[in-house]
Design an enzyme around this catalytic site. Structure first.
Site, PDB file in Angstrom:
ATOM      1  N   HIS A 267      -6.558 -27.449   3.558  1.00  0.00           N
ATOM      2  CA  HIS A 267      -6.015 -26.099   3.399  1.00  0.00           C
ATOM      3  C   HIS A 267      -6.768 -25.367   2.284  1.00  0.00           C
ATOM      4  CE1 HIS A 267      -3.417 -22.761   3.477  1.00  0.00           C
ATOM      5  NE2 HIS A 267      -2.276 -23.284   3.065  1.00  0.00           N
ATOM      6  N   HIS A 306     -12.973 -21.518  12.073  1.00  0.00           N
ATOM      7  CA  HIS A 306     -11.592 -21.275  11.663  1.00  0.00           C
ATOM      8  C   HIS A 306     -10.705 -21.460  12.884  1.00  0.00           C
ATOM      9  CE1 HIS A 306      -8.090 -19.211   9.931  1.00  0.00           C
ATOM     10  NE2 HIS A 306      -8.658 -19.417   8.762  1.00  0.00           N
ATOM     11  N   ASP A 362     -14.110 -19.307   2.702  1.00  0.00           N
ATOM     12  CA  ASP A 362     -14.544 -20.298   1.719  1.00  0.00           C
ATOM     13  C   ASP A 362     -16.053 -20.389   1.553  1.00  0.00           C
ATOM     14  OD1 ASP A 362     -12.012 -21.280   0.940  1.00  0.00           O
ATOM     15  OD2 ASP A 362     -11.836 -22.250   2.896  1.00  0.00           O
TER      16      ASP A 362
HETATM   17  N1  ACO Z   1     -19.558 -27.163  11.886  1.00  0.00           N
HETATM   18  C1  ACO Z   1     -19.994 -27.664  13.069  1.00  0.00           C
HETATM   19  N2  ACO Z   1     -19.254 -27.701  14.188  1.00  0.00           N
HETATM   20  C2  ACO Z   1     -18.035 -27.207  14.125  1.00  0.00           C
HETATM   21  C3  ACO Z   1     -17.493 -26.645  12.936  1.00  0.00           C
HETATM   22  C4  ACO Z   1     -18.312 -26.639  11.801  1.00  0.00           C
HETATM   23  N3  ACO Z   1     -17.877 -26.115  10.638  1.00  0.00           N
HETATM   24  N4  ACO Z   1     -16.236 -26.222  13.165  1.00  0.00           N
HETATM   25  C5  ACO Z   1     -15.985 -26.494  14.453  1.00  0.00           C
HETATM   26  N5  ACO Z   1     -17.063 -27.082  15.032  1.00  0.00           N
HETATM   27  C6  ACO Z   1     -17.207 -27.467  16.451  1.00  0.00           C
HETATM   28  C7  ACO Z   1     -16.435 -28.712  16.775  1.00  0.00           C
HETATM   29  O1  ACO Z   1     -17.226 -29.866  16.615  1.00  0.00           O
HETATM   30  C8  ACO Z   1     -16.038 -28.469  18.201  1.00  0.00           C
HETATM   31  O2  ACO Z   1     -17.171 -28.698  18.989  1.00  0.00           O
HETATM   32  P1  ACO Z   1     -17.017 -29.397  20.446  1.00  0.00           P
HETATM   33  O3  ACO Z   1     -16.261 -28.380  21.253  1.00  0.00           O
HETATM   34  O4  ACO Z   1     -18.422 -29.617  20.903  1.00  0.00           O
HETATM   35  O5  ACO Z   1     -16.245 -30.653  20.219  1.00  0.00           O
HETATM   36  C9  ACO Z   1     -15.772 -26.975  18.249  1.00  0.00           C
HETATM   37  O6  ACO Z   1     -16.598 -26.417  17.218  1.00  0.00           O
HETATM   38  C10 ACO Z   1     -14.317 -26.600  18.019  1.00  0.00           C
HETATM   39  O7  ACO Z   1     -13.878 -27.190  16.784  1.00  0.00           O
HETATM   40  P2  ACO Z   1     -12.408 -27.654  16.468  1.00  0.00           P
HETATM   41  O8  ACO Z   1     -12.457 -28.739  15.457  1.00  0.00           O
HETATM   42  O9  ACO Z   1     -11.664 -27.925  17.745  1.00  0.00           O
HETATM   43  O10 ACO Z   1     -11.803 -26.335  15.838  1.00  0.00           O
HETATM   44  P3  ACO Z   1     -10.480 -26.249  14.985  1.00  0.00           P
HETATM   45  O11 ACO Z   1      -9.925 -24.916  15.227  1.00  0.00           O
HETATM   46  O12 ACO Z   1      -9.588 -27.414  15.196  1.00  0.00           O
HETATM   47  O13 ACO Z   1     -11.040 -26.374  13.484  1.00  0.00           O
HETATM   48  C11 ACO Z   1     -11.706 -25.861  11.290  1.00  0.00           C
HETATM   49  C12 ACO Z   1     -11.084 -25.330  12.584  1.00  0.00           C
HETATM   50  C13 ACO Z   1     -10.907 -27.093  10.783  1.00  0.00           C
HETATM   51  C14 ACO Z   1     -11.658 -24.769  10.224  1.00  0.00           C
HETATM   52  C15 ACO Z   1     -13.178 -26.253  11.583  1.00  0.00           C
HETATM   53  O14 ACO Z   1     -13.908 -25.141  12.055  1.00  0.00           O
HETATM   54  C16 ACO Z   1     -13.854 -26.889  10.374  1.00  0.00           C
HETATM   55  O15 ACO Z   1     -13.732 -28.091  10.161  1.00  0.00           O
HETATM   56  N6  ACO Z   1     -14.623 -26.071   9.574  1.00  0.00           N
HETATM   57  C17 ACO Z   1     -15.249 -26.562   8.387  1.00  0.00           C
HETATM   58  C18 ACO Z   1     -14.222 -26.669   7.255  1.00  0.00           C
HETATM   59  C19 ACO Z   1     -13.845 -25.319   6.701  1.00  0.00           C
HETATM   60  O16 ACO Z   1     -14.680 -24.471   6.403  1.00  0.00           O
HETATM   61  N7  ACO Z   1     -12.514 -25.126   6.513  1.00  0.00           N
HETATM   62  C20 ACO Z   1     -11.975 -23.886   5.918  1.00  0.00           C
HETATM   63  C21 ACO Z   1     -11.174 -23.113   6.887  1.00  0.00           C
HETATM   64  S1  ACO Z   1     -10.628 -21.601   6.128  1.00  0.00           S
HETATM   65  C22 ACO Z   1      -9.193 -22.007   5.327  1.00  0.00           C
HETATM   66  O17 ACO Z   1      -8.492 -22.898   5.668  1.00  0.00           O
HETATM   67  C23 ACO Z   1      -8.785 -21.224   4.101  1.00  0.00           C
END
Ligand code: ACO
Length: 433
Positions: A267, A306, A362
């Site tokens: 988070h 996100h 972020d």
């Molecule tokens: N880098 C590379 N690939 C990614 C990323 C990333 N940052 N984020 C998502 N993907 C890919 C996944 O591997 C997935 O690919 P696939 O379909 O081939 O399996 C696809 O994109 C969808 O990803 P999910 O994990 O299903 O998306 P979800 O909505 O569950 O996750 C999250 C969102 C957790 C923010 C994710 O994008 C992530 O881990 N980002 C990096 C961490 C981050 O920056 N978090 C801050 C969020 S902002 C906040 O909370 C204040």
């Protein structure tokens, strides 16, 4: 065309009609779908609230596909450009922007509740030198409730307003002292002549100077960052504030719970992960190789993607511009060039484009905080200070909503059926774990 949903239960052959309102059906409308009179009725199963609205809210709107964030109908970009955090806190809590007289009164009230009881200072001194500032903030919020026992009168409008003012006022004091404790510097008392953010910078950075003068660019930059972080509708910590507050717990303990949720790396901790990633990449030249690694599944591009935004996070756009203004004063964070190159390559790469992965809030915020002189473990605290106004707005809205009750989800029980009690002498011997 009727705004209803017709459901046929193939277990019984019966058909039901359920009202659709605001694009939702009420989960309890499904209870009438039963196989027999003693059947509890159909429930929905939705771990992590992936497709469940838990409340009606008039505070914050996010349209993730369009990259829109609004507080009480105002675009985040307009608020970041023209408002102050204190004004935005008023807006979130009251529903309207304050006029001049209202803002003067509100600012005066907040400014004159910044001091905390000396016993609380002594509690802070009891922490180990290496205690995480977020753990200290969570504890101090809980401790504050013991100083204001009247805060438990959560249904009383006057008391609620008083505690809201106290919390917004004292968050910077507690947060700054959590930092001073960690670095072994004497605590700095609030300076009520300074702005909300100016005073926070004073309590963080003041050393021997008789009067701390915050740099106007940094003071305004922090104010903008606070505006951007003030609310984000039903996120994990807002949900915690509402759920705990629904038991009519006082707002200090409800916000301690919300802060605890924010503390989690999923988070409030992603900006720290961005800094670690940029450091690990090390140079602009190493960016393409890192991107290839991400695409091949060796880790994620932190600060990208996100759950809700499938477009550029509108807060990230404001922060990117802000970063340049801050670096004019502090000197450029050497990690910026790596971040810019990462963004450039990722936004043009099919892998990220197809998955709608854009920079989130972020991606740049950690670099700004670091350039201002904040250590990494203060980042979630810097998030919690402004988010307090959002938590309080959500908490208050929950209390005033006649449809809300104590938050109490159902479960699907997967354990054993009733079985006879086994006396100790008959239990199988297993090694102690
Ligand atoms: N880098 C590379 N690939 C990614 C990323 C990333 N940052 N984020 C998502 N993907 C890919 C996944 O591997 C997935 O690919 P696939 O379909 O081939 O399996 C696809 O994109 C969808 O990803 P999910 O994990 O299903 O998306 P979800 O909505 O569950 O996750 C999250 C969102 C957790 C923010 C994710 O994008 C992530 O881990 N980002 C990096 C961490 C981050 O920056 N978090 C801050 C969020 S902002 C906040 O909370 C204040």
């Amino acid at each position: 065309m009727a705004d209803t949903l017709t459901i046929t239960d193939n277990r019984t052959g019966k058909t039901y009609e359920i009202d659709i309102k605001d694009g939702t059906i009420r989960a309890d409308a499904l209870r009438k779908i039963k196989t027999s009179d003693d059947d509890f009725g159909l429930m929905t199963y939705d771990p992590a609230f992936m497709n469940t609205a838990s409340c009606r809210s008039a505070i914050t709107l996010i349209d993730g596909d369009k990259g829109i964030l609004r507080y009480r109908g105002y675009a985040i970009e307009d608020l970041a450009e023209q408002s102050s955090y204190i004004e935005v806190a008023y807006l979130l809590l009251h529903g309207e922007l304050p006029n001049e007289a209202q803002l003067r009164k509100w600012s005066h009230e907040i400014t004159h509740h910044t001091f905390v009881h000396e016993f609380l200072r002594k509690s802070m001194e009891g922490f180990r030198f290496d205690a995480h500032p977020m753990g200290k903030l969570v504890s101090m919020l809980g401790a504050l409730s013991t100083f204001y026992p009247e805060a438990k009168k959560v249904r009383d409008d006057k008391t609620r307003r008083q505690e809201i003012v106290r919390i917004i006022a004292k968050m910077p004091t507690l947060s700054a002292w959590a930092f001073r404790h960690a670095v072994g510097r004497p605590y700095v008392y609030p300076d009520n002549e300074l702005s909300y953010c100016g005073n926070f910078l004073n309590m963080i950075f003041r050393m021997a100077e008789p009067r701390f003068e915050p740099h106007p660019v940094l003071e305004r930059a922090l104010d903008i960052l606070f505006i951007l972080h003030a609310d984000h509708e039903q996120n994990c910590s807002a949900n915690a504030a509402r759920a705990v507050g629904s038991a009519e717990t006082d707002p200090y303990c409800s916000l301690a719970a919300a802060s605890a949720a924010l503390y989690g790396p999923l988070h409030g901790g992603a900006n720290e992960a961005v800094l670690h990633m940029l450091k690990q990449i090390g140079s602009v030249g190493a960016v393409p190789e890192f991107i290839t690694g991400v695409k091949n599944g060796s880790g994620r591009l932190m600060g990208f993607g996100h759950r809700v935004y499938k477009n550029y996070d509108p807060r990230a756009k404001v922060i990117k511009k802000l970063a340049h203004e801050v670096f004019e004063v502090t000197g450029k964070n050497p990690l910026l060039e790596i971040a810019l190159e990462l963004e450039k390559i990722a936004l043009n790469d099919d892998y990220f484009v197809k998955r709608k992965l854009y920079p989130n809030v972020d991606f740049y915020s950690g670099m700004i905080y670091q350039a201002m002189g904040f250590p990494v473990d203060m980042f979630p605290v810097l998030f919690a200070i402004p988010r307090a106004s959002g938590w309080l707005a959500q908490w208050q809205e929950m209390l005033q909503d006649p449809e809300q009750k104590i938050a109490r989800p159902r479960q699907i029980y997967t354990g054993a059926d009733l079985r006879p009690y086994v006396p100790m002498s008959e239990r199988a011997t297993k090694p102690a774990t």
